[in-house]
Design a protein around this motif. Structure first.
Motif, short mmCIF file in Angstrom:
data_model
loop_
_atom_site.label_atom_id
_atom_site.label_comp_id
_atom_site.label_asym_id
_atom_site.label_seq_id
_atom_site.Cartn_x
_atom_site.Cartn_y
_atom_site.Cartn_z
N SER A 239 0.82 -1.21 0.00
CA SER A 239 0.00 0.00 0.00
C SER A 239 0.86 1.27 0.00
O SER A 239 0.54 2.23 -0.70
N THR A 240 1.95 1.26 0.75
CA THR A 240 2.80 2.45 0.80
C THR A 240 3.57 2.65 -0.51
O THR A 240 3.73 3.80 -0.97
N LEU A 241 4.03 1.56 -1.12
CA LEU A 241 4.75 1.70 -2.39
C LEU A 241 3.81 2.17 -3.51
O LEU A 241 4.18 3.04 -4.30
N VAL A 242 2.60 1.62 -3.57
CA VAL A 242 1.62 2.06 -4.57
C VAL A 242 1.28 3.53 -4.37
O VAL A 242 1.20 4.30 -5.34
N ALA A 243 1.08 3.94 -3.11
CA ALA A 243 0.75 5.33 -2.83
C ALA A 243 1.89 6.26 -3.20
O ALA A 243 1.68 7.36 -3.74
N THR A 244 3.13 5.85 -2.93
CA THR A 244 4.30 6.66 -3.29
C THR A 244 4.41 6.82 -4.79
O THR A 244 4.62 7.93 -5.30
N GLN A 245 4.26 5.72 -5.53
CA GLN A 245 4.34 5.77 -6.99
C GLN A 245 3.21 6.63 -7.56
O GLN A 245 3.42 7.41 -8.50
N ASN A 246 2.01 6.51 -7.00
CA ASN A 246 0.88 7.32 -7.48
C ASN A 246 1.14 8.80 -7.30
O ASN A 246 0.76 9.62 -8.15
N TYR A 247 1.76 9.15 -6.18
CA TYR A 247 2.06 10.56 -5.93
C TYR A 247 3.03 11.09 -6.98
O TYR A 247 2.82 12.18 -7.55
N PHE A 248 4.07 10.34 -7.26
CA PHE A 248 5.04 10.77 -8.27
C PHE A 248 4.40 10.88 -9.65
O PHE A 248 4.67 11.81 -10.41
N GLU A 249 3.52 9.93 -9.98
CA GLU A 249 2.85 9.95 -11.28
C GLU A 249 1.93 11.16 -11.42
O GLU A 249 1.75 11.69 -12.52
N SER A 250 1.33 11.59 -10.31
CA SER A 250 0.43 12.74 -10.35
C SER A 250 1.19 14.06 -10.53
O SER A 250 0.60 15.07 -10.91
N LYS A 251 2.49 14.03 -10.28
CA LYS A 251 3.29 15.25 -10.37
C LYS A 251 4.09 15.36 -11.66
O LYS A 251 4.46 16.46 -12.07
N ASN A 252 4.37 14.22 -12.30
CA ASN A 252 5.19 14.25 -13.50
C ASN A 252 4.86 13.05 -14.38
O ASN A 252 4.84 11.92 -13.90
N THR A 253 4.60 13.32 -15.66
CA THR A 253 4.23 12.25 -16.58
C THR A 253 5.38 11.27 -16.80
O THR A 253 5.14 10.13 -17.25
N PHE A 254 6.60 11.69 -16.50
CA PHE A 254 7.75 10.80 -16.67
C PHE A 254 7.59 9.53 -15.84
O PHE A 254 7.87 8.42 -16.31
N PHE A 255 7.10 9.67 -14.62
CA PHE A 255 6.95 8.53 -13.73
C PHE A 255 5.85 7.59 -14.21
O PHE A 255 5.92 6.38 -13.98
N LYS A 256 4.84 8.15 -14.88
CA LYS A 256 3.77 7.32 -15.41
C LYS A 256 4.23 6.58 -16.67
O LYS A 256 3.88 5.40 -16.88
N ALA A 257 5.03 7.26 -17.50
CA ALA A 257 5.53 6.65 -18.73
C ALA A 257 6.57 5.57 -18.44
O ALA A 257 6.74 4.65 -19.24
N HIS A 258 7.26 5.71 -17.33
CA HIS A 258 8.31 4.74 -16.96
C HIS A 258 7.96 4.10 -15.62
O HIS A 258 8.76 4.04 -14.69
N ARG A 259 6.74 3.60 -15.54
CA ARG A 259 6.20 3.11 -14.27
C ARG A 259 7.00 1.95 -13.69
O ARG A 259 7.39 1.98 -12.52
N ILE A 260 7.23 0.93 -14.47
CA ILE A 260 7.91 -0.27 -13.97
C ILE A 260 9.35 0.03 -13.53
O ILE A 260 9.76 -0.37 -12.43
N PRO A 261 10.16 0.75 -14.34
CA PRO A 261 11.51 1.10 -13.87
C PRO A 261 11.51 1.92 -12.58
O PRO A 261 12.39 1.72 -11.72
N CYS A 262 10.51 2.82 -12.44
CA CYS A 262 10.44 3.64 -11.23
C CYS A 262 10.10 2.78 -10.00
O CYS A 262 10.66 2.99 -8.92
N ILE A 263 9.19 1.83 -10.19
CA ILE A 263 8.84 0.92 -9.08
C ILE A 263 10.03 0.09 -8.67
O ILE A 263 10.31 -0.11 -7.48
N ILE A 264 10.77 -0.41 -9.67
CA ILE A 264 11.98 -1.19 -9.38
C ILE A 264 13.00 -0.34 -8.64
O ILE A 264 13.63 -0.80 -7.66
N ALA A 265 13.16 0.92 -9.07
CA ALA A 265 14.11 1.83 -8.42
C ALA A 265 13.72 2.10 -6.98
O ALA A 265 14.57 2.10 -6.07
#
Length: 272
Positions: A239-265
């Motif tokens: 839940s915390t990792l999903v929430a963290t990733q969602n926050y980044f995606e809401s602020k910059n499209t880069f995180f949404k376009a590179h979702r899997i690499p960002c989650i791995i990072a």
């Protein structure tokens, strides 16, 4: 003890009800915009950064706890245990909020039922209750202050987790029933844990008191409760990792376009 539990649950249920209603009414699910409604960019960035730091910190703590648990139960090296745990969390977090909700729909009922069963067994086992056995943090001053502190600590991280889920709640009736049912289950689970500790006061000083009680009652129960703990840590981390990733995606499209690499990072950072 029990008075603090009542205050704790009452505050949490009120806050969650207000939070869900606010998200459904406004359609806003971003952490910073929910907390800071005025258009204050700097304050919003600070608030969002603090919430993300807090949530990601929980993931790190859960990873360390899972590694210690695997070492204790399976003699697995902590580095390997943490790596496997973070990898599993990363794998499931790829599916986002819907995947998280689906996982919780299977895991949470099992966790609740098994935990309540073990606690009931501990409470009904031979022995006397020692209601004088309690501990108090001198920095908190009593059960009321402790309850408020505990609620504040948990709710600060809950906003980023509950808000995206609240967008998918279809109607007010579902939210009221969900919060109410969750409150009832949480109350009885916590009450049984407290009574178990009164029945086994020597375990209250340990790092994992309920695991100590389960192992004391039966080796099989100890193994079952270890699995229970691991799943609980997994759910919290997911839940915390999903929430963290969602926050980044809401602020910059880069995180949404590179979702899997960002989650791995993010997962590798938690592991490191």
């Amino acid at each position: 003890g029990i008075y603090g539990l009542i205050i704790n649950l009452a505050l949490m249920l009120i806050f969650l009800s207000v939070l869900i209603a606010l998200v459904r009414k406004t359609g806003i699910h971003e952490i910073d915009r929910l907390i800071i409604r005025s258009n204050l960019p700097v304050l919003r960035k600070i608030t969002g950064a603090l919430c993300v730091f807090f949530m990601f910190g929980i993931f790190v703590i859960m990873s360390a706890g899972a590694a210690a648990l695997l070492k204790n139960m399976l003699k697995m090296p902590e580095a390997l245990g943490a790596f496997l745990f973070c990898s599993i969390v990363a794998l499931f977090s790829v599916f986002g909020v819907r995947g998280m909700v689906k996982v919780f729909s299977y895991v949470v009922p099992v966790l609740s039922a098994v935990c309540i069963g073990i606690c009931l067994y501990a409470v009904l086992s031979p022995g006397k209750f020692d209601f004088s056995a309690s501990s108090q943090n001198p920095l908190l001053g009593g059960y009321a202050a402790s309850a408020i502190n505990y609620v504040s600590y948990n709710l600060y991280g809950t906003i980023g987790i509950v808000a995206p889920v609240a967008l998918n709640i279809k109607n007010k009736r579902s939210s009221v029933l969900g919060v109410s049912l969750g409150g009832v289950i949480l109350f009885f689970t916590a009450l049984l844990i407290i009574l178990s500790l009164f029945k086994n006061p020597s375990a209250s000083g340990g790092e994992l008191p309920m695991l100590d009680i389960a192992l004391k009652l039966s080796g099989v129960l100890g193994i079952i409760y270890s699995v229970l703990l691991f799943l609980g840590m997994f759910g919290t981390s997911l839940s915390t990792l999903v929430a963290t990733q969602n926050y980044f995606e809401s602020k910059n499209t880069f995180f949404k376009a590179h979702r899997i690499p960002c989650i791995i990072a993010l997962s590798f950072t938690a592991y490191a």
